[in-house]
Design a protein around this motif. Structure first.
Motif, PDB file in Angstrom:
ATOM      1  N   ASP A 161       0.819  -1.208   0.000  1.00 52.58           N
ATOM      2  CA  ASP A 161       0.000   0.000   0.000  1.00 52.58           C
ATOM      3  C   ASP A 161       0.855   1.260   0.000  1.00 52.58           C
ATOM      4  OD1 ASP A 161      -2.432  -1.358   0.026  1.00 52.58           O
ATOM      5  OD2 ASP A 161      -2.361  -1.606   2.199  1.00 52.58           O
TER       6      ASP A 161
ATOM      7  N   LYS B 151      -7.227  -6.218  -4.890  1.00 48.20           N
ATOM      8  CA  LYS B 151      -7.579  -6.662  -3.534  1.00 48.20           C
ATOM      9  C   LYS B 151      -8.683  -7.712  -3.561  1.00 48.20           C
ATOM     10  CE  LYS B 151      -6.184  -2.337  -1.351  1.00 48.20           C
ATOM     11  NZ  LYS B 151      -6.596  -1.155  -0.562  1.00 48.20           N
TER      12      LYS B 151
ATOM     13  N   ASP C  54      -6.789  -1.201  -6.112  1.00 47.37           N
ATOM     14  CA  ASP C  54      -8.065  -1.658  -5.545  1.00 47.37           C
ATOM     15  C   ASP C  54      -8.579  -2.898  -6.261  1.00 47.37           C
ATOM     16  OD1 ASP C  54      -9.307   1.713  -4.916  1.00 47.37           O
ATOM     17  OD2 ASP C  54      -7.985   0.412  -3.747  1.00 47.37           O
TER      18      ASP C  54
END
Length: 518
Positions: A480, A518, A515
């Motif tokens: 991240d 994930k 994103d």
């Protein structure tokens, strides 16, 4: 920061209101205060205010009169009235005119004033939000409409439409005089070599967006990898002057050079002739130099195919004799330039003749030229006659002096490029350049570029960017880290450029890509 104006003929009231509130904390500031409505109205006409706090009874012009005039100047102004018990009829009229509320002067409290102020600011905020949404919606609708016209016109001028006319409604200003403009990005190939294909594409898209930001009427189409076709109304008959100023601003802001050809047309069918005519006018840069603004001349017919040489063939025997006899390459090229400068040929025809001459010279040396197709491509990408002549001189000298090493077979060339690729893999985050890689494998910069593309099918810089994007994807999927950190770790020095290239390559922003993993 909301700007507040206080008006009251009693200094103690004006100063009291100013002292009541921590304006900065509330996101506002008291810009001015006046003792009568006349002075306040003059201020409202010369400056922009958001909130007016005014007494009702004042000399010269009372608060109700001031409110009427103020709302005529700024309909979005929020008005708070201050009154006495005896002012009820005035208060009623003020509220009917749209005042937010009124406060009793004799019992004025800080909390009451704050409550009305905050309500006024909330109303302003809501209005601004609605205005933004409306403007965003209108801009979006305008954008979609422009894109629809763009695509239709592009299909039309590229002869992808089977019909002889546009099948969509077009703006009425096309029935009046308008300008057709062909803009070419100068040194586009150099930009691509140094910064990559995607950079040039993004730059053109930014130029297109900048045109739409400054122009309410008109269309801009990307018609090649390095050019835009624009048509826009000519309301004042001074289109050349306006294009000149626009060109200066564009080049100053983006640090680029452009060449522009333009023609003046009228009627929808003029788009076709205007496209051809403005493009041909812009092609004069090949003979006259980059960076010009060219108006279409009478000799530049709207039918490009009629622009053929009056001398369809030429005897090049002297050119090859100069090469055969060992004369300097510049002399042979000067002989070719005498023909090319006489006119009658398009840039494409000149380039094709140059390709034929280079092929003929290789045949004189009993060499098929292993990279001849790439050299032909380089010739076709030259932007000016001067560039073409310089390239021809370099190539002819290299052939005559064996300056460029001849590879014995593809296997040897493959070994050199493999070595270069291994080095890129180990050092892709560093400031690699075409020259530094050429030095690693001991080749000239130009030859290494040709050989690299022959072996890998892409330019060095594009290969490097693809490698860096792959690494960025890996980093985004694994942690991240900030996007700026990922950009740096992948070898990109400019995070803004990285984000644009990443989205252009993957269809997602770096955050969206992360994103999705994930």
């Amino acid at each position: 920061m909301y700007r507040v104006l206080i008006v009251d003929d009693e200094p103690v009231i004006r100063n009291g209101i100013s002292a009541f509130v921590d304006w900065e904390k509330e996101g506002a500031s008291v810009e001015d205060h006046y003792a009568n409505g006349v002075e306040a109205l003059n201020a409202l006409k010369s400056k922009s205010f958001d909130i007016l706090i005014t007494d009702i009874k004042m000399p010269l012009m009372n608060g109700i009169q001031l409110m009427k005039h103020a709302l005529a100047v700024n309909p979005k102004l929020k008005v708070i009235l201050i009154s006495n018990y005896s002012d009820f009829e005035y208060v009623k009229e003020g509220l009917q005119l749209g005042a937010v509320d009124y406060l009793l002067k004799l019992t004025l409290k800080r909390d009451d004033l704050l409550a009305v102020l905050r309500r006024s600011m909330s109303m302003l905020e809501e209005e601004r939000r609605k205005d933004f949404e409306l403007n965003h919606f209108q801009q979006g609708a305008l954008y979609l409409e422009r894109k629809r016209v763009e695509q239709e016109v592009k299909r039309w001028i590229m002869q992808e439409q089977t019909s002889s006319a546009l099948t969509i409604a077009v703006p009425t200003w096309l029935e009046r005089p308008y300008a057709c403009v062909y803009l070419m990005l100068d040194a586009a190939e150099e930009w691509r070599e140094n910064l990559g294909y995607l950079y040039v594409q993004l730059l053109l898209e930014e130029l297109q967006e900048a045109f739409y930001e400054r122009t309410e009427e008109g269309y801009a189409l990307q018609v090649t990898e390095s050019s835009l076709f624009i048509f826009l109304p000519d309301h004042d008959g001074e289109v050349e002057q306006r294009l000149h100023l626009w060109k200066q601003r564009l080049e100053s802001k983006w640090g680029v050079s452009t060449s522009i050809g333009f023609s003046e047309e009228q009627g929808v069918c003029g788009i076709l002739t205007g496209y051809t005519g403005s493009r041909m006018a812009c092609q004069r840069r090949f003979f006259e130099g980059l960076g010009g603004l060219y108006r279409r001349s009478e000799s530049e017919s709207c039918h490009e195919l009629t622009l053929t040489s009056t001398e369809a063939s030429h005897d090049w025997a002297l050119f090859f004799e100069l090469i055969r006899s060992g004369e300097p390459a510049s002399i042979a090229v000067d002989y070719a330039l005498e023909r090319w400068k006489r006119g009658g040929l398009t840039p494409e025809q000149v380039q094709e003749e140059a390709c034929s001459l280079l092929t003929g010279v290789y045949q004189l040396h009993e060499d098929e030229g292993s990279l001849l197709s790439e050299q032909h491509e380089r010739i076709r990408k030259t932007e000016t006659l001067e560039q073409l002549a310089s390239f021809m001189v370099r190539e002819l000298e290299a052939i005559g002096k064996s300056f460029i090493p001849k590879l014995s077979d593809n296997g040897y060339g493959g070994q050199l490029i493999t070595k270069a690729l291994e080095y890129i893999t180990a050092h892709y985050t560093e400031n690699l350049t075409l020259q530094s890689l050429a030095d690693i494998v001991h080749l000239s910069k130009s030859y290494f570029s040709l050989l690299f593309k022959k072996q890998t099918g892409r330019n060095f810089i594009d290969y490097l960017i693809e490698l860096r994007i792959r690494e960025a994807k890996r980093l985004l999927a694994q942690n991240d880290s900030r996007v700026s950190d990922v950009a740096g770790a992948a070898g990109f020095k400019d995070v803004k450029y990285f984000s644009k290239v990443f989205k252009k390559t993957t269809g997602l922003t770096p955050v969206e890509y992360r994103d999705s993993m994930k």
